[in-house]
Write an enzyme that holds these catalytic residues in place. Sequence first.
Site, PDB file in Angstrom:
ATOM      1  CG  HIS C  57      -1.687  -1.202   1.464  1.00  0.00           C
ATOM      2  ND1 HIS C  57      -2.548  -1.683   0.522  1.00  0.00           N
ATOM      3  CD2 HIS C  57      -1.733  -2.063   2.512  1.00  0.00           C
ATOM      4  CE1 HIS C  57      -3.111  -2.798   0.990  1.00  0.00           C
ATOM      5  NE2 HIS C  57      -2.627  -3.050   2.182  1.00  0.00           N
ATOM      6  CG  HIS C 219      -5.907  -5.954   1.296  1.00  0.00           C
ATOM      7  ND1 HIS C 219      -6.835  -5.106   1.851  1.00  0.00           N
ATOM      8  CD2 HIS C 219      -4.821  -5.902   2.091  1.00  0.00           C
ATOM      9  CE1 HIS C 219      -6.323  -4.572   2.955  1.00  0.00           C
ATOM     10  NE2 HIS C 219      -5.112  -5.035   3.126  1.00  0.00           N
TER      11      HIS C 219
END
Lengths: 211, 211, 333, 333
Positions: C57, C219
């Site tokens: 991320h 994700h």
Amino acid sequence: MTMAVTREAAEQWIRAYAAAIAEHEQALTQLDMAIGDGDHGANMHRGFQAVLSRLPTVAEGDLAALFKLVGMTLLSTVGGTSGPLYGTLFLQMALRAQGKHELAPEELEAALRAGLDGIIARGKAAPGDKTMIDALKPAQDALRQALNQQESLPEALRQAEEAARKGRDATTAMEARKGRASYLGPRSVGHPDPGATSAHLLMECAARTWV
Amino acid sequence: MTMAVTREAAEQWIRAYAAAIAEHEQALTQLDMAIGDGDHGANMHRGFQAVLSRLPTVAEGDLAALFKLVGMTLLSTVGGTSGPLYGTLFLQMALRAQGKHELAPEELEAALRAGLDGIIARGKAAPGDKTMIDALKPAQDALRQALNQQESLPEALRQAEEAARKGRDATTAMEARKGRASYLGPRSVGHPDPGATSAHLLMECAARTWV
Amino acid sequence: MKKLINQPQNVVAEALRGMAAAHADLLRVNAEPPYLVRRDAPVQGKVGIVSGGGSGHEPLHGGFVGTGMLDAACPGPVFTSPTPDQMLAASHAVNGGAGVLHLIKNYTGDCLNFEMAAELARAEGIEVEQVLINDDVAVQDSLYTAGRRGVGATVLVEKIAGAAAEQRRPLKAVAEVARTVNDQSRSMGMALTSCTVPQAGRPTFELAEDEMEIGIGIHGEPGRRRMKRASAAEVAVMLVEPILGDLPFRSGDEVLAFVNGMGGTPLLELYIMFAEVARILEGKGIRIVRSLVGPYVTSLEMAGCSVTLLKLDGELLQLWDAPVKTPALRWGA
Amino acid sequence: MKKLINQPQNVVAEALRGMAAAHADLLRVNAEPPYLVRRDAPVQGKVGIVSGGGSGHEPLHGGFVGTGMLDAACPGPVFTSPTPDQMLAASHAVNGGAGVLHLIKNYTGDCLNFEMAAELARAEGIEVEQVLINDDVAVQDSLYTAGRRGVGATVLVEKIAGAAAEQRRPLKAVAEVARTVNDQSRSMGMALTSCTVPQAGRPTFELAEDEMEIGIGIHGEPGRRRMKRASAAEVAVMLVEPILGDLPFRSGDEVLAFVNGMGGTPLLELYIMFAEVARILEGKGIRIVRSLVGPYVTSLEMAGCSVTLLKLDGELLQLWDAPVKTPALRWGA
Ligand SMILES: Nc1ncnc2c1ncn2[C@@H]1O[C@H](COP(=O)(O)OP(=O)(O)O)[C@@H](O)[C@H]1O
Ligand SMILES: Nc1ncnc2c1ncn2[C@@H]1O[C@H](COP(=O)(O)OP(=O)(O)O)[C@@H](O)[C@H]1O
Ligand SMILES: [Mg+2]
Ligand SMILES: [Mg+2]
Ligand SMILES: [Mg+2]
Ligand SMILES: [Mg+2]
């Protein structure tokens, strides 16, 4: 129309070229994807669509006004390499057409030559560098030679178009030495030059319009 | 080994499970790609490889030491959802194996149940939520019932494995209500749950090892 | 797999080496257990703020370690929550005597690991508060789900809580501000492509050339629904409307508008999206008084974006504007 | 074509609207002809710095408009040089009486258009200097090419020249500093994927799953050679060695190391690359004293990276560290 290029005929040429560019936009872009950055078709199309939309503003003007409008419009809407170069071509032609409403064959030849010289002065490309010069210069030479040999303007333009086509085709085998394609070095060989292709179209439109 | 699970047998179970996880790593990850984030195989494999490398450090220890090592290692190397949950399973088993070098079938059952309760307390999943619980709880119930009915440990484990397998298979039709798969809502239906699949493997290794 | 990596299993450790080499002026990297900590930690008398989560991320969370934001970040493997021992070690490293705040994106794995870390830390005498971030309106019913995910608001919570801690507010007050930011934030995301977890080696899901996913998390999970690809204007409506309806945001509200890139979408497109978001908000009488545009909470190389709106008041605005000096967010310092 | 856009022909105009909406505190956007200009332009007595080029390289150039960097940026269509009228209008808008510096990436189109703009501006009484940026060592022989391309160094030249102008140095001196930065910088880039020009609608070139291009520019052009994909460590060697040999950089040199993302490569990978670059430099005794990691000079959504090294001296270091306040680069302010 075989004796001289009138204001009206010149505008027909520009309109025919705008149509040809619209028709070949994708093809020109694809050529530019192979050895450049994939925008030549879009660039020329954007420019000539702008030209079309502005043509009415010079409806009353002479040939110089027409060519200046085309040159200035290309300059301010095309960008990239082709904008300043095609823009210069037409601006130089405008200088040779001051106050005129038609161009005799020799005047046309001189105007086009001034345009070509302008492109060379700006872009500093030589024949063989795999650029639009490789279509424009043979065409220009053929045009002058044919006129010197007293050929009619249509026949001279036919020969010029043929020379432009051969010049365009010859760029396929060339290794680029100017413009983006030069970064590819030997990998630029085997693809025709996008600018030579659009330049041939310009001569082709002239030959087709001024019969 | 049918009467009790020795320290050595327990280690064999752990090693068998580590091998099974290694073998099924890609398969587990693929199940998790369908309804999760594609890491369950990698997570479990990382954890059990770490367990394998640390097993020698408790070679001298009792069953509690073994289970604690497994639990702590999973806790500190797996991460994600399965790390704390499988870690809790083994830490709870360790608490029931304090000072022991073997576990009688009923002791084993109690230890596993404590582990399951630990997972439920941590993860707050209920049967039918499409999680590892859906394999572990039926297995646990079958194990207790079989032992209550005086079945041998191998037979009880066989029945537990079968229940785990059925529980795993039943997750396919479930809509997830816990973990990442729950974000998919109805789209989670039609895929087996990765955690239920790795949980079944754990029971399968027990049944296979402790014959 | 088109990645600039060495071994798939080493990506996080090697990226941390790169962070350490590039940002030694701002932070230090601990290798085992892995965490990043601001260079001058622990700051005496200041609440230490720890966040963390799976990697993939970036710049979240490591890129937000520094003055005025996070004191430490715990990176897990790609898309996998870090472990309690990392969080415990990081909590020790940032504890300047005023306690430690854990900022946790609401995913089961992160919650479980941070919970265990807090149990351990408290047992070792560290005062710990935890705040869950759950701003994703794509997850609708928390009775049937693990609850709303923490997505774009994470950056805003970290920045604003960081500013509050820098002002030496006490632990409870910093946690309170963090909760307020979370409560006043809503997000929603979409994807044009999936992404490839290095260790999986192929895309988590497949999208046809003319498809997109609406309501994705961060994700690489598929979203709530798959649709035919739509224009930026249409996508903006699909993301903004559920956000506005949820808080709800009302005419006259002042907001921070955050258009976040998922990793593979160029800035050019994010600004087109921002223009669309601004147009919608203008139509509703909602005033954008602060903005953030860029890839801040990414999902590896996923193409797509998310929109986050935070309803601002004078207090939050002042904390947002306070100096921050981290690798990925920096102003006033 | 997986893009968050409306009409392909409108991407630049719409992104400019987004920039204007997001960064009204820093800059203004002129729609026709299109340029971005710092909010308080013209700054009396300060050299005005104008750059520009085709779009698709965001944040370059518009993201660097603000205090301490560019006064104006002229965006062309995607990968197409802007036109002289834009540059002329921008030059007028930033001329505070101390003259205007044009920073030009060395591409034929940009050179021709900026040349014409300078002719027009001078004819209208504006003093203009131009500096060409040509740091790309992948282009080897300028006798047979259009000369080296301007790539990563552009950010460094813009930042450092911007700081010099902010100190109110005269036009010639600012141009001199810009030339020094360019002279002391070398770059090389690579791609794992091509990119798709919105109006073309499909990728400029095709790369197989196991292939990469070494020596690319920033316009989706294929590079000098196509190779089998390699590890981050191997790629770093392929990029750094030609850079080091060219200046040449020597043991004892202090450098700014810049690992740039091409648009589609996540930060995680850029930091892995940074770690590899740092390792190579350490082995050669070259010291990294400043760093920059991120997507700053992009090629739409292309996956790949470039490495730029700038040999620093005290003067350049001080100018690099000077405050900058733009959408994409900001510190000390
Ligand atoms: N120095 C030059 N002189 C003349 N023509 C050139 C020169 N460099 C490039 N060209 C021509 O320009 C064409 C490319 O134009 P275009 O794609 O519109 O611009 P750009 O290369 O800036 O993207 C080439 O195919 C070539 O014919
Ligand atoms: N609340 C929960 N209780 C028990 N098991 C759970 C819970 N949430 C998820 N799981 C299990 O965890 C598995 C996923 O584990 P893993 O992929 O390793 O972690 P993550 O979901 O964090 O990526 C699921 O397949 C499910 O069986
Ligand atoms: Mg081109
Ligand atoms: Mg998972
Ligand atoms: Mg995970
Ligand atoms: Mg171009």
